[in-house]
Design an enzyme around this catalytic site. Structure first.
Site, PDB file in Angstrom:
ATOM      1  NE  ARG A 120       0.106   5.429 -37.624  1.00  0.00           N
ATOM      2  CZ  ARG A 120       0.504   6.432 -38.400  1.00  0.00           C
ATOM      3  NH1 ARG A 120       1.791   6.579 -38.674  1.00  0.00           N
ATOM      4  NH2 ARG A 120      -0.353   7.270 -38.901  1.00  0.00           N
ATOM      5  CE  LYS A 142      -3.662  -8.457 -19.234  1.00  0.00           C
ATOM      6  NZ  LYS A 142      -4.588  -8.954 -18.199  1.00  0.00           N
ATOM      7  CD  GLU A 184      -1.626  -8.248  -8.196  1.00  0.00           C
ATOM      8  OE1 GLU A 184      -1.924  -9.407  -8.508  1.00  0.00           O
ATOM      9  OE2 GLU A 184      -2.298  -7.251  -8.587  1.00  0.00           O
ATOM     10  CE  LYS A 226       2.075 -10.395 -15.860  1.00  0.00           C
ATOM     11  NZ  LYS A 226       1.480  -9.167 -15.406  1.00  0.00           N
ATOM     12  CD  GLU A 236      -6.625 -11.569 -19.644  1.00  0.00           C
ATOM     13  OE1 GLU A 236      -5.644 -10.930 -19.243  1.00  0.00           O
ATOM     14  OE2 GLU A 236      -7.769 -11.405 -19.230  1.00  0.00           O
ATOM     15  NE  ARG A 240      -1.194 -11.110 -19.435  1.00  0.00           N
ATOM     16  CZ  ARG A 240      -0.313 -10.250 -19.896  1.00  0.00           C
ATOM     17  NH1 ARG A 240       0.194 -10.436 -21.108  1.00  0.00           N
ATOM     18  NH2 ARG A 240       0.095  -9.218 -19.188  1.00  0.00           N
ATOM     19  CG  ASN A 244      -7.007 -10.591 -14.602  1.00  0.00           C
ATOM     20  OD1 ASN A 244      -6.230  -9.745 -14.180  1.00  0.00           O
ATOM     21  ND2 ASN A 244      -7.231 -10.784 -15.884  1.00  0.00           N
ATOM     22  CG  HIS A 247      -7.033  -8.798 -10.590  1.00  0.00           C
ATOM     23  ND1 HIS A 247      -6.455  -9.764  -9.804  1.00  0.00           N
ATOM     24  CD2 HIS A 247      -6.022  -7.941 -10.909  1.00  0.00           C
ATOM     25  CE1 HIS A 247      -5.162  -9.502  -9.650  1.00  0.00           C
ATOM     26  NE2 HIS A 247      -4.877  -8.410 -10.306  1.00  0.00           N
ATOM     27  CG  HIS A 251     -10.460  -4.418 -11.711  1.00  0.00           C
ATOM     28  ND1 HIS A 251     -10.250  -5.041 -12.922  1.00  0.00           N
ATOM     29  CD2 HIS A 251      -9.225  -4.176 -11.219  1.00  0.00           C
ATOM     30  CE1 HIS A 251      -8.948  -5.172 -13.133  1.00  0.00           C
ATOM     31  NE2 HIS A 251      -8.321  -4.661 -12.114  1.00  0.00           N
ATOM     32  CG  HIS A 264      -4.421  -3.193  -8.301  1.00  0.00           C
ATOM     33  ND1 HIS A 264      -5.561  -3.366  -9.048  1.00  0.00           N
ATOM     34  CD2 HIS A 264      -3.613  -4.247  -8.610  1.00  0.00           C
ATOM     35  CE1 HIS A 264      -5.452  -4.455  -9.773  1.00  0.00           C
ATOM     36  NE2 HIS A 264      -4.284  -5.012  -9.529  1.00  0.00           N
TER      37      HIS A 264
HETATM   38  P1  NAD Z   1       1.535   2.998  -7.796  1.00  0.00           P
HETATM   39  O1  NAD Z   1       2.199   3.053  -9.088  1.00  0.00           O
HETATM   40  O2  NAD Z   1       0.455   3.990  -7.514  1.00  0.00           O
HETATM   41  O3  NAD Z   1       2.642   3.127  -6.666  1.00  0.00           O
HETATM   42  C1  NAD Z   1       2.265   3.097  -5.324  1.00  0.00           C
HETATM   43  C2  NAD Z   1       2.768   4.322  -4.546  1.00  0.00           C
HETATM   44  O4  NAD Z   1       4.132   4.130  -4.214  1.00  0.00           O
HETATM   45  C3  NAD Z   1       2.698   5.626  -5.315  1.00  0.00           C
HETATM   46  O5  NAD Z   1       2.407   6.672  -4.428  1.00  0.00           O
HETATM   47  C4  NAD Z   1       4.114   5.760  -5.846  1.00  0.00           C
HETATM   48  O6  NAD Z   1       4.469   7.089  -6.149  1.00  0.00           O
HETATM   49  C5  NAD Z   1       4.910   5.235  -4.679  1.00  0.00           C
HETATM   50  N1  NAD Z   1       6.214   4.680  -4.967  1.00  0.00           N
HETATM   51  C6  NAD Z   1       6.568   3.955  -6.050  1.00  0.00           C
HETATM   52  N2  NAD Z   1       7.807   3.479  -5.891  1.00  0.00           N
HETATM   53  C7  NAD Z   1       8.243   3.941  -4.692  1.00  0.00           C
HETATM   54  C8  NAD Z   1       9.438   3.770  -3.962  1.00  0.00           C
HETATM   55  N3  NAD Z   1      10.417   2.980  -4.406  1.00  0.00           N
HETATM   56  N4  NAD Z   1       9.556   4.389  -2.775  1.00  0.00           N
HETATM   57  C9  NAD Z   1       8.540   5.161  -2.281  1.00  0.00           C
HETATM   58  N5  NAD Z   1       7.367   5.325  -2.920  1.00  0.00           N
HETATM   59  C10 NAD Z   1       7.235   4.715  -4.102  1.00  0.00           C
HETATM   60  O7  NAD Z   1       0.896   1.571  -7.504  1.00  0.00           O
HETATM   61  P2  NAD Z   1       1.388   0.069  -7.802  1.00  0.00           P
HETATM   62  O8  NAD Z   1       0.841  -0.737  -6.719  1.00  0.00           O
HETATM   63  O9  NAD Z   1       2.832   0.010  -8.090  1.00  0.00           O
HETATM   64  O10 NAD Z   1       0.626  -0.278  -9.153  1.00  0.00           O
HETATM   65  C11 NAD Z   1      -0.778  -0.304  -9.208  1.00  0.00           C
HETATM   66  C12 NAD Z   1      -1.193  -0.094 -10.622  1.00  0.00           C
HETATM   67  O11 NAD Z   1      -0.670  -1.136 -11.417  1.00  0.00           O
HETATM   68  C13 NAD Z   1      -2.681  -0.099 -10.824  1.00  0.00           C
HETATM   69  O12 NAD Z   1      -3.047   0.978 -11.655  1.00  0.00           O
HETATM   70  C14 NAD Z   1      -2.957  -1.419 -11.494  1.00  0.00           C
HETATM   71  O13 NAD Z   1      -4.084  -1.373 -12.342  1.00  0.00           O
HETATM   72  C15 NAD Z   1      -1.696  -1.640 -12.262  1.00  0.00           C
HETATM   73  N6  NAD Z   1      -1.406  -3.035 -12.553  1.00  0.00           N
HETATM   74  C16 NAD Z   1      -1.065  -3.342 -13.813  1.00  0.00           C
HETATM   75  C17 NAD Z   1      -0.733  -4.631 -14.146  1.00  0.00           C
HETATM   76  C18 NAD Z   1      -0.270  -4.965 -15.518  1.00  0.00           C
HETATM   77  O14 NAD Z   1      -0.119  -6.144 -15.839  1.00  0.00           O
HETATM   78  N7  NAD Z   1       0.000  -3.991 -16.350  1.00  0.00           N
HETATM   79  C19 NAD Z   1      -0.743  -5.623 -13.151  1.00  0.00           C
HETATM   80  C20 NAD Z   1      -1.101  -5.273 -11.855  1.00  0.00           C
HETATM   81  C21 NAD Z   1      -1.423  -3.967 -11.574  1.00  0.00           C
HETATM   82  N1  GLY Z   2      -1.872  -8.592 -14.152  1.00  0.00           N
HETATM   83  C1  GLY Z   2      -2.574  -9.442 -15.034  1.00  0.00           C
HETATM   84  C2  GLY Z   2      -1.881  -9.683 -16.312  1.00  0.00           C
HETATM   85  O1  GLY Z   2      -0.804  -9.195 -16.535  1.00  0.00           O
HETATM   86  O2  GLY Z   2      -2.390 -10.375 -17.142  1.00  0.00           O
END
Ligand code: NAD
Ligand code: GLY
Length: 360
Positions: A120, A142, A184, A226, A236, A240, A244, A247, A251, A264
């Site tokens: 939890r 998030k 972003e 942010k 949100e 917030r 998006n 997005h 999406h 993404h």
């Molecule tokens: P990702 O985590 O898939 O990383 C991208 C690629 O880079 C992967 O292959 C990873 O293994 C590689 N990688 C990571 N760090 C590296 C490094 N230093 N050197 C070499 N390779 C490296 O993608 P991302 O773009 O980091 O994140 C996208 C995800 O984040 C999506 O699932 C999206 O929905 C989510 N997201 C979440 C929020 C949130 O607020 N929580 C906001 C935006 C996006």
């Molecule tokens: N990436 C959108 C949020 O964090 O709200």
């Protein structure tokens, strides 16, 4: 090193941004409940950065367990999430153990969701290693996994206790991933920071060649934006949602093509131009404004046209968006460059026209 604070009262936490931070256990220790850590990483990031982090923690007297997940958005699912729980239980991790997510947004979102659920809720630290994760996903709490019917549909708001963004890790990031992160970064300029937008227009080429000073500035400015939004509207209820921009369309692209086909950030870039086109049709942006956005994305080596899924398929996929309220689609649009608004009254015909105008 620069430090910002996400000022969430008794859950406030620091974001450290700088070089050579991964091996600095002293930055992590104050945020642990006990000297016990479980690191979640993936098969790409682990071989690059796990050892330096693990060694630093172990030398500081911390017991470390690890799990490495398969790499990719396609693995942001229940089955892979369960591998984190398997490790936590097999290693007898306790509620006081701190889960550390070392990787990009996928690892961060999954690690955070696992931390929110395990017993939890266990303490959680984000060590983002992609530009996208350093400017966006690691901040704000998030967490989620995907469902075949919709992206990030299963999740929780769960804040980390620390975000440690080591800019040196970006040296190994593939160019395409760097560009995805820039989508972003540009977003913050478009939705709420026109001064930053002008800075980006003047300095984008420095970011593309990974000038460390430019990256440090852009990451700090993005995280500041942010953090302000998250503090104003953590769960949100209003503002917030402006984060998006692009997005809802993006999406739809990600889900419609299959997770992992487009990154993404790439989907967000093409989606932002659909939002910009609709804003232009509403009389809020000029042709020149849309041209400025497009030019920035082109310089960032991002797609500026969406895939031709057909407008009907876009609308179907967009109807699963989390901003849908009482069946009504609410879109983030641009009232002007640097000021986003939520708009729930776009006529269907205008929406279809905007999608079709930005697909190729
Ligand atoms: P990702 O985590 O898939 O990383 C991208 C690629 O880079 C992967 O292959 C990873 O293994 C590689 N990688 C990571 N760090 C590296 C490094 N230093 N050197 C070499 N390779 C490296 O993608 P991302 O773009 O980091 O994140 C996208 C995800 O984040 C999506 O699932 C999206 O929905 C989510 N997201 C979440 C929020 C949130 O607020 N929580 C906001 C935006 C996006
Ligand atoms: N990436 C959108 C949020 O964090 O709200």
């Amino acid at each position: 090193m620069q430090t910002l604070t996400v000022a969430l009262a008794d859950r406030a936490y620091p974001i450290h941004i700088g070089r050579g931070l991964l091996g600095r256990a002293e930055l992590i220790l104050p945020h642990l409940k006990t000297r016990r850590v479980a690191i979640v990483t993936n098969d790409t990031v682990g071989p690059l950065y796990l050892e330096v982090l693990r060694t630093a923690l172990e030398q500081a007297g911390v017991k470390v367990s690890t799990v490495s997940l398969p790499d990719g958005e396609a693995f942001k699912d229940w089955e892979t999430l369960n591998r984190i729980f398997d490790m936590l239980l097999a290693e007898r991790c306790e509620r006081s153990t701190t889960l550390v997510a070392l990787g990009g947004g996928v690892v961060g979102d999954m690690g955070g969701f696992a931390a929110a659920c395990y017993q939890r809720g266990m303490p959680f630290i984000q060590i983002p290693t992609t530009l996208l994760a350093q400017v966006d996903s690691s901040v704000g709490g998030k967490t989620a996994i995907n469902h075949p019917l919709g992206k990030n549909m299963i999740g929780a708001f769960y804040q980390p206790r620390l975000v440690l963004a080591d800019i040196d890790t970006l040296a190994t990031l593939p160019d395409r991933e760097l560009s995805a992160g820039l989508a972003e970064v540009i977003k913050y300029g478009l939705i709420r920071d026109p001064v930053f937008l002008e800075w980006l227009e003047a300095n984008l080429d420095r970011l593309v060649v990974r000038d460390p000073d430019a990256l440090a500035y852009a990451i700090e400015r993005s995280c500041r934006n942010k953090a302000e939004v998250v503090v104003a509207d953590e769960t949100e209820q209003g503002e917030r949602a402006l984060l998006n921009l692009g997005h809802t369309f993006g999406h739809a692209i990600e889900t419609g093509l299959g997770y992992g086909e487009w990154l993404h950030g790439e989907a967000v870039a093409a989606g932002t131009l659909m939002a910009a086109e609709l804003s232009r049709r509403l009389g809020w942006l000029s042709d020149a404004d849309v041209g400025r956005i497009e030019a920035l994305f082109v310089r960032a080596k991002l797609p500026v046209w969406g895939p031709s899924l057909g407008a009907a398929r876009y609308l179907e996929l967009m109807s699963h968006d989390k901003k849908v309220e009482a069946g009504r689609l609410r879109l983030v649009l641009l009232r002007e460059l640097g000021r986003a608004v939520i708009h729930g009254d776009a006529a269907q015909a205008e929406l279809v026209a905007a999608i079709e105008a930005r697909c190729r």
